[in-house]
Every structure is written in C-alpha cells, then in structure tokens.
Scaffold this motif. Structure first.
Motif, PDB file in Angstrom:
ATOM      1  N   GLU A 173      -3.352  10.000  -8.034  1.00 45.43           N
ATOM      2  CA  GLU A 173      -3.341   9.158  -6.831  1.00 45.43           C
ATOM      3  C   GLU A 173      -4.399   8.054  -6.836  1.00 45.43           C
ATOM      4  O   GLU A 173      -5.458   8.199  -6.233  1.00 45.43           O
ATOM      5  CB  GLU A 173      -3.479  10.015  -5.581  1.00 45.43           C
ATOM      6  CG  GLU A 173      -4.645  11.000  -5.548  1.00 45.43           C
ATOM      7  CD  GLU A 173      -4.716  11.744  -4.221  1.00 45.43           C
ATOM      8  OE1 GLU A 173      -4.430  11.138  -3.173  1.00 45.43           O
ATOM      9  OE2 GLU A 173      -5.050  12.933  -4.243  1.00 45.43           O
ATOM     10  N   PRO A 174      -4.106   6.934  -7.472  1.00 41.45           N
ATOM     11  CA  PRO A 174      -5.033   5.799  -7.381  1.00 41.45           C
ATOM     12  C   PRO A 174      -5.244   5.354  -5.937  1.00 41.45           C
ATOM     13  O   PRO A 174      -4.274   5.198  -5.177  1.00 41.45           O
ATOM     14  CB  PRO A 174      -4.328   4.705  -8.186  1.00 41.45           C
ATOM     15  CG  PRO A 174      -3.358   5.412  -9.055  1.00 41.45           C
ATOM     16  CD  PRO A 174      -2.941   6.642  -8.312  1.00 41.45           C
ATOM     17  N   MET A 175      -6.502   5.176  -5.565  1.00 45.45           N
ATOM     18  CA  MET A 175      -6.891   4.595  -4.278  1.00 45.45           C
ATOM     19  C   MET A 175      -7.738   3.369  -4.618  1.00 45.45           C
ATOM     20  O   MET A 175      -8.849   3.499  -5.138  1.00 45.45           O
ATOM     21  CB  MET A 175      -7.677   5.606  -3.449  1.00 45.45           C
ATOM     22  CG  MET A 175      -6.815   6.743  -2.916  1.00 45.45           C
ATOM     23  SD  MET A 175      -7.763   8.221  -2.473  1.00 45.45           S
ATOM     24  CE  MET A 175      -7.854   9.040  -4.080  1.00 45.45           C
ATOM     25  N   ILE A 176      -7.195   2.185  -4.335  1.00 43.02           N
ATOM     26  CA  ILE A 176      -7.754   0.944  -4.852  1.00 43.02           C
ATOM     27  C   ILE A 176      -8.091   0.009  -3.686  1.00 43.02           C
ATOM     28  O   ILE A 176      -7.245  -0.232  -2.805  1.00 43.02           O
ATOM     29  CB  ILE A 176      -6.770   0.248  -5.803  1.00 43.02           C
ATOM     30  CG1 ILE A 176      -6.214   1.235  -6.849  1.00 43.02           C
ATOM     31  CG2 ILE A 176      -7.427  -0.963  -6.452  1.00 43.02           C
ATOM     32  CD1 ILE A 176      -7.237   1.812  -7.782  1.00 43.02           C
ATOM     33  N   ASN A 177      -9.304  -0.521  -3.697  1.00 46.97           N
ATOM     34  CA  ASN A 177      -9.765  -1.438  -2.653  1.00 46.97           C
ATOM     35  C   ASN A 177      -9.737  -2.877  -3.143  1.00 46.97           C
ATOM     36  O   ASN A 177     -10.053  -3.149  -4.306  1.00 46.97           O
ATOM     37  CB  ASN A 177     -11.193  -1.099  -2.230  1.00 46.97           C
ATOM     38  CG  ASN A 177     -11.336   0.305  -1.685  1.00 46.97           C
ATOM     39  OD1 ASN A 177     -10.342   0.921  -1.284  1.00 46.97           O
ATOM     40  ND2 ASN A 177     -12.550   0.813  -1.647  1.00 46.97           N
TER      41      ASN A 177
END
Length: 251
Positions: free
Chosen positions: A203-207
């Motif tokens: 699960e990539p969580m990218i800002n």
C-alpha cells in the motif's frame, strides 16, 4: 508472529474475499458524489460489504468507529466517517476498506477524484497507483521483501513526491495485520526471502510534498504535515510460482 504460508484452501478463501472487496471498491467509486458526508459514505460501504455476506474488517478494529477509512485531500489514512465532513468537487477521497470472508481478510485502498481536479493532483493519484505495480514486479518467489519497498520508493521519489515513512504495508490472512511489515521506501537491507503462498497487503501512501505526517486530535486521522495532497493505493496480493496474483483487483 511468523510469516505464514497459506494452504490451498486458505488461498481460495482469500481469493473470494479479494474478489468481493474489489467489487465493493468498484461499486463505491460509482456511488460517491460531491455533497455526500463521510458518514453517508461509510453507511453505504457497510451495507455493501454485508450484502456480500462479509463483515467489515475495520469496524471496531482497535476501536475504529466505521467500516471504511475516508481520507480527504491532505488526509493520508484513517479518516473518520463523520456526519459533518462533506466532500466537494475538486476533492480527492481515499477509501481504505477491508472485508472478512469465512475468517479470512482482504484489504485494499483507492484514491478517487471528485469532479474536476487539478491535473497535478491527478498525476499524484496516477503515480501512486503506478508505484504499486512497479513494486509488485519484485513480488516473486525467491526475491527479497525489501526489493518491493525499494521499487515503490524509488519510482515515487523520482517524481519529487514524499513517500510516507511511518505507515507501511503488511502481511495479511486470518488477521488484518500479520508479519511482515513492508515499507514503501528503500531499506539498507534486502529483507527476508519471499516464498510462494505468502499473502501481503502492499500500500503506497504518497504525498505531493514532504513525507512527514501528523495525527489530528481525534486520535485517528493522519494528515500530511505540510498540508499537501496525499494519495493511497493498496491491494492484497498472493505470491505464486510466477507473477504475483492481485486478489483484490476486479477490472
């Protein structure tokens, strides 16, 4: 907890759980409209999940009050299903949902554009999804766990985005969170060897801005520290003797 190798029966149950969850995400993407409250979205999601004969994984998990995490714009994850939290045109909404089917879990997240959004924000959503697929190219029997992490992080960071460090992917099976933990950024080591029959939630969580995050006073909602937009893309996958099988994606 040791990393588990799933039996043929367990894999079939997780396949069904994943298929149901993939269908739920597709249906939710069609149902969400500007003007809806997070509470209304949560109620629709719970009814949908139960309609498939499943239980919502998140409802009551560590005290979480809803069936789906609804995170808007700069909210990274764990957004609450509040009655006074409304979505509007131009927002992005990350839905993180899980189902339990005959005792086995599936976990997946999508970030959805509401109406017309800024093209740069759409690019963030697209790259976050792409980083997942780049990462799972490394999810093969005999490779190392952190090969996945490095591929995700290197890809996302090549666009100048911040990859969240404090939240990671995980193993999954009868429990929502099992060993191992799976970072979305390069590690100093390659990690354990991946084996056929393992199941992971990647699960990539990218800002759009920096990687740092903060927790709101509600004790749940995680936001970007700099107020930048954030996107989330997740699927439950199975390690096979060839390419990984994405259990929670229904096209």
């Amino acid at each position: 907890m040791a990393v588990t190798i799933k039996s043929a029966r367990e894999i079939e149950l997780m396949r069904e759980a994943g298929k149901i969850l993939g269908n739920c995400h597709n249906e939710m993407a069609d149902k969400i409209k500007a003007g809806m409250s997070a509470y209304e979205i949560d109620q629709i999601a719970e009814k949908l999940i139960r309609g498939y004969g499943c239980e919502p994984s998140f409802l009551g998990y560590n005290g979480f009050p809803g069936s789906v995490c609804i995170s808007i714009n700069d909210e990274v994850v764990h957004g609450l299903p509040e009655k006074d939290k409304f979505i509007k045109d131009g927002d992005i909404v990350s839905l993180d949902m899980g189902v339990i089917y005959h005792g086995y879990q599936s976990d997946a997240a999508r970030t959805i554009a509401i109406g017309q959004i800024d093209p740069e924000v759409q690019k963030l959503i697209d790259v976050t999804k792409e980083s997942f697929f780049v990462g799972i190219e490394q999810a093969r029997d005999g490779n190392h766990l952190f090969d996945i992490s490095a591929a995700i992080g290197d890809y996302a960071e090549s666009f100048g985005y911040g990859v969240v460090r404090d939240l990671v992917g995980h193993g999954i099976g009868q429990e929502m969170h099992e060993d191992p933990t799976i970072p979305n950024f390069r590690q100093k080591r390659r990690g354990m060897k991946i084996r056929e029959g393992m199941t992971f939630a990647i699960e990539p969580m990218i800002n759009m801005g920096r990687p740092e995050i903060a927790q709101l006073d509600d004790g749940w909602t995680i936001v970007t520290d700099d107020g930048s937009m954030s996107a989330h893309y997740e699927n439950t996958i199975l390690i096979t003797d060839g390419e990984p099988e994405i259990l929670s994606l229904v096209e």
